[in-house]
Write a protein that holds these residues in place. Structure first.
Motif, mmCIF file in Angstrom:
data_model
loop_
_atom_site.group_PDB
_atom_site.id
_atom_site.type_symbol
_atom_site.label_atom_id
_atom_site.label_comp_id
_atom_site.label_asym_id
_atom_site.label_seq_id
_atom_site.Cartn_x
_atom_site.Cartn_y
_atom_site.Cartn_z
ATOM 1 N N ALA A 306 0.865 -1.178 0.000
ATOM 2 C CA ALA A 306 0.000 0.000 0.000
ATOM 3 C C ALA A 306 0.902 1.227 0.000
ATOM 4 O O ALA A 306 2.098 1.141 -0.263
ATOM 5 C CB ALA A 306 -0.931 -0.021 1.211
ATOM 6 N N HIS A 307 0.323 2.402 0.337
ATOM 7 C CA HIS A 307 1.092 3.648 0.232
ATOM 8 C C HIS A 307 2.255 3.683 1.215
ATOM 9 O O HIS A 307 3.402 3.898 0.836
ATOM 10 C CB HIS A 307 0.166 4.838 0.467
ATOM 11 N N GLN A 308 1.984 3.453 2.489
ATOM 12 C CA GLN A 308 3.037 3.519 3.497
ATOM 13 C C GLN A 308 3.097 2.248 4.332
ATOM 14 O O GLN A 308 3.612 2.259 5.444
ATOM 15 C CB GLN A 308 2.818 4.732 4.412
ATOM 16 N N SER A 309 2.559 1.180 3.798
ATOM 17 C CA SER A 309 2.550 -0.074 4.538
ATOM 18 C C SER A 309 2.605 -1.237 3.555
ATOM 19 O O SER A 309 2.481 -1.057 2.342
ATOM 20 C CB SER A 309 1.291 -0.177 5.408
ATOM 21 N N LEU A 323 2.056 -4.163 8.126
ATOM 22 C CA LEU A 323 3.219 -3.567 8.771
ATOM 23 C C LEU A 323 3.631 -2.300 8.031
ATOM 24 O O LEU A 323 3.359 -2.144 6.834
ATOM 25 C CB LEU A 323 4.406 -4.544 8.771
ATOM 26 N N SER A 324 4.311 -1.417 8.738
ATOM 27 C CA SER A 324 4.874 -0.228 8.108
ATOM 28 C C SER A 324 6.014 -0.638 7.180
ATOM 29 O O SER A 324 6.723 -1.616 7.429
ATOM 30 C CB SER A 324 5.392 0.738 9.178
ATOM 31 N N THR A 325 6.207 0.133 6.102
ATOM 32 C CA THR A 325 7.258 -0.195 5.137
ATOM 33 C C THR A 325 8.658 -0.115 5.740
ATOM 34 O O THR A 325 9.609 -0.630 5.157
ATOM 35 C CB THR A 325 7.192 0.745 3.920
ATOM 36 N N GLU A 326 8.803 0.504 6.911
ATOM 37 C CA GLU A 326 10.131 0.548 7.524
ATOM 38 C C GLU A 326 10.609 -0.847 7.924
ATOM 39 O O GLU A 326 11.803 -1.074 8.121
ATOM 40 C CB GLU A 326 10.132 1.471 8.743
ATOM 41 N N PHE A 327 9.655 -1.809 8.041
ATOM 42 C CA PHE A 327 10.033 -3.170 8.403
ATOM 43 C C PHE A 327 10.206 -4.070 7.181
ATOM 44 O O PHE A 327 10.476 -5.263 7.329
ATOM 45 C CB PHE A 327 8.979 -3.782 9.337
ATOM 46 N N GLY A 352 13.502 -1.518 19.630
ATOM 47 C CA GLY A 352 12.510 -2.414 20.208
ATOM 48 C C GLY A 352 11.421 -2.836 19.245
ATOM 49 O O GLY A 352 10.987 -3.986 19.243
ATOM 50 N N GLU A 353 10.938 -1.919 18.385
ATOM 51 C CA GLU A 353 9.842 -2.252 17.487
ATOM 52 C C GLU A 353 10.248 -3.327 16.490
ATOM 53 O O GLU A 353 9.464 -4.226 16.178
ATOM 54 C CB GLU A 353 9.359 -0.994 16.761
ATOM 55 N N SER A 354 11.462 -3.250 15.969
ATOM 56 C CA SER A 354 11.912 -4.261 15.010
ATOM 57 C C SER A 354 11.995 -5.627 15.671
ATOM 58 O O SER A 354 11.612 -6.644 15.087
ATOM 59 C CB SER A 354 13.273 -3.869 14.427
ATOM 60 N N LEU A 355 12.502 -5.660 16.894
ATOM 61 C CA LEU A 355 12.573 -6.931 17.608
ATOM 62 C C LEU A 355 11.180 -7.479 17.890
ATOM 63 O O LEU A 355 10.940 -8.683 17.805
ATOM 64 C CB LEU A 355 13.348 -6.748 18.916
ATOM 65 N N ALA A 356 10.244 -6.581 18.210
ATOM 66 C CA ALA A 356 8.869 -7.022 18.470
ATOM 67 C C ALA A 356 8.230 -7.597 17.211
ATOM 68 O O ALA A 356 7.507 -8.598 17.261
ATOM 69 C CB ALA A 356 8.044 -5.856 19.008
ATOM 70 N N VAL A 357 8.490 -6.969 16.061
ATOM 71 C CA VAL A 357 7.952 -7.482 14.798
ATOM 72 C C VAL A 357 8.538 -8.850 14.494
ATOM 73 O O VAL A 357 7.832 -9.781 14.078
ATOM 74 C CB VAL A 357 8.249 -6.486 13.652
ATOM 75 N N LEU A 358 9.834 -9.003 14.706
ATOM 76 C CA LEU A 358 10.481 -10.293 14.471
ATOM 77 C C LEU A 358 9.862 -11.369 15.360
ATOM 78 O O LEU A 358 9.584 -12.490 14.917
ATOM 79 C CB LEU A 358 11.979 -10.153 14.736
#
Length: 646
Positions: A306-309, A323-327, A352-358
């Motif tokens: 999508a646009h930003q995800s 998820l956000s495109t940053e991930f 922390g957010e990246s670890l939580a997504v993983l």
């Protein structure tokens, strides 16, 4: 007045500034940088430098992984009313923040940009409320975009201005710092100059500034201002003291070393890089795993954008995770079996957010244990699409049918006119106004022999691809002609949507001209080797990095080492926003690919007419070019590379 959380700004200690050495434009290595890379910082805690310095000294970017760094910009023009911040410089700044792990970013309360250009020097804003509102809005955007805390610095005001002054000097600075929830950087020399010029008592002037938000001090003469520094340490949440002396002149200065020890003795706190917690890989739902365990994305998982995800879909199990495109880099990392520990090396993965997504991906089963793959058995290649699954998805997704609806040109123009009232058309130009600019020769003054005298049929017949350049240089005139007659605008006029229609020598879908070109100069007379962007608006080169590309260009072109013998190569990308504004469907990407092909053929013909050899290749390592040029691959993908030489 809102409460200020100074804990966002960790203790940094005492540091020095980096100044570009005299004659930095000549290229070459800076001994100071090389020494720091090899030995670390001698007796101070951090080095402060500007993002623009990385253009002229690319090795500065490598310091972030070796020594503590603070970034200090002076090019974002926060106070330019009605002028958008330089988007390309914003992207470069964000990448540097990520790469260097600078705990905050500093910027002046000033302006430099104006409509269509940049003064290249910051100028103090008028003390008007409209200007204050502009600084606040830009400061908030800057913090959100870079994901980095911001400190705003006072600049010297050397004369009084009565016109348009609605706030006092201190009131203006307090207003923008507090409303943008920024920290404050006090430049003591600037404060002293301002107090003298405006007839203020220095201590009264300092008390009018937002000292309760004071995070960093720039000090030029610590001995002279020792009492002020001592008082600031007692009354403010001061985290960094930057001595404005050039490190190159002070690397072996025992007096400075002793002075820094005295300053640090005023307050002893742990510094931001000391005792940093080390993240460990999360465990899957079934229990703990070793960081060397292999995981991969579950087969059959679809990625939708999508646009930003983006979303991960497992249709068999009914899973749909957005998820956000940053991930996205984190997810793409596991398209083939990778260890969990290797994911922690990705930029930002320790957050922390990246670890939580993983952790969530593992718990949902979207990441599953993988196995190391050896040599695969030969597959049946009878189906032409057998190895092109991703391409097949795109082809089928953009294939039209007999009943596919289209609208007329008149209907399209009516729709776009209405859209332009709500959303401005993306600019036909990409500019790096904050970067050094080098004008090119006027191509319209070129003599007939410079362009050659062959007929079109002769040029078409003579065109051939070269893989054996001899390393001879290109002239500045040839470079100008290549760029202008391939990618330059031969005509431009305002369109009804408020932007420009450009006319080039190649056709472009919707007259949108989405293709941008980045000349990578290897051996051009009158120009230093380096990475540049071609400014269509100004017919010139904008310097992105003064580095010698010959060391890596062959590897970036799929190990085609012969390409380093070319005099210049041109990387083509596509600004997708120009197409997406007019064409909402995915088929628009086909238009960008066709545009790139048109331009590539025009390039080959112009090069042939100039008596040059040329080449074209798509065997590129996209990520290498994205990293070197600072490109966002979801907004401006890499398509093609053309080269020219003797």
């Amino acid at each position: 007045m809102q409460n200020f959380d100074s804990s966002r700004f960790p203790e940094a200690g005492v540091g020095l500034e980096y100044h570009l050495p005299h004659g930095a434009g000549a290229g070459g290595l800076d001994p100071t940088i090389e020494r720091i890379l090899g030995e670390g910082l001698p007796y101070f805690d951090y080095l402060e430098f500007q993002p623009t310095h990385c253009i002229l000294q690319p090795r500065l970017k490598e310091l972030g992984g070796r020594v503590p760094v603070l970034l200090h910009s002076s090019s974002l023009s926060l106070g330019s009313v009605g002028i958008e911040m330089d988007r390309e410089f914003l992207h470069m700044t964000r990448r540097l923040c990520d790469r260097t792990s600078s705990p905050w970013l500093a910027e002046h309360i000033s302006w430099s940009r104006f409509q269509g250009g940049d003064t290249q020097h910051f100028i103090l804003p008028s003390l008007a409320r409209e200007v204050a509102d502009t600084v606040v809005a830009n400061a908030l955007e800057l913090q959100a975009f870079t994901r980095t805390p911001l400190v705003l610095e006072n600049a010297p005001r050397l004369f009084s201005m009565d016109i348009g002054q609605e706030l006092s000097e201190g009131g203006f600075i307090c207003s923008v710092v507090e409303r943008s929830d920024s920290g404050f950087l006090l430049d003591l020399d600037s404060a002293i100059s301002t107090a003298r010029a405006l007839g203020y008592d220095l201590r009264d002037y300092l008390r009018s500034l937002p000292l309760q938000r004071l995070i960093e001090v720039h000090i030029g003469d610590p001995r002279r201002d020792w009492d002020i520094l001592r008082q600031l340490l007692q009354c403010a949440p001061l985290k960094a003291i930057t001595i404005e002396w050039d490190i190159a002149d002070r690397a072996e200065d025992p007096q400075l070393s002793a002075l820094i020890k005295e300053i640090k003795a005023l307050r002893s706190e742990p510094l931001f890089w000391q005792a940093a917690p080390v993240a460990s890989a999360p465990a899957p739902a079934g229990g703990a795993v070793d960081g060397q365990s292999l995981f991969e994305l579950r087969p059959g998982t679809w990625l939708g954008f999508a646009h930003q995800s983006f979303s991960l879909r497992d249709r068999r199990r009914g899973l749909d995770l957005e998820l956000s495109t940053e991930f996205l880099p984190l997810v793409r990392h596991f398209l083939c079996p990778r260890t969990l520990d290797s994911a922690l090396l990705l930029p930002g993965a320790l957050q922390g957010e990246s670890l939580a997504v993983l952790q969530e991906l593992i718990e949902l089963g979207l990441l599953q244990p993988g196995q190391s793959r050896g040599l695969a058995e030969p597959e049946d290649a009878s189906d032409i699409w057998a190895h092109w699954q991703d391409a097949l998805d795109f082809y089928l997704g953009t294939r039209t049918q007999t009943a596919t609806p289209y609208i007329s040109v008149a209907q399209m123009e009516e729709q776009l006119a209405g859209k332009a009232l709500q959303q401005r058309q993306p600019s036909a130009f990409k500019d790096y106004f904050s970067h050094p600019f080098l004008a090119l020769d006027n191509p319209l003054l070129a003599s007939a022999p410079a362009l050659g005298q062959q007929s079109l049929l002769d040029v078409l017949s003579d065109r051939e691809t070269c893989r054996t350049f001899d390393g001879s240089p290109l002239s500045a005139r040839q470079l100008s002609l290549l760029l202008y007659y391939t990618w330059g605008a031969t005509q431009m006029r305002r369109n009804p949507m408020g932007d420009f229609f450009l006319k080039k020598t190649s056709a472009s879908g919707g007259s949108l001209h989405a293709i941008e070109v980045y000349p990578i100069l290897l051996n051009v007379q009158g120009f230093e080797a380096g990475l540049y962007h071609y400014s269509v608006r100004r017919h010139g080169l904008e310097l992105l990095s003064r580095e010698d590309p010959r060391a890596w260009i062959g590897a970036a072109c799929g190990e085609q080492d012969w390409i380093s013998k070319a005099a210049v190569v041109f990387l083509s990308t596509a600004r997708l926003e120009r197409l997406a504004w007019k064409y909402p469907g995915s088929r628009a990407l086909r238009v960008a690919l066709m545009d790139c092909g048109h331009l590539s053929q025009s390039f080959a013909l112009v090069a042939t007419a100039l008596g040059l050899k040329s080449c074209t290749t798509a065997a590129l390592r996209d990520e290498t070019f994205e990293t070197r040029l600072g490109l966002d691959y979801l907004r401006e993908p890499v398509f093609l590379l053309n080269g020219a030489g003797g």
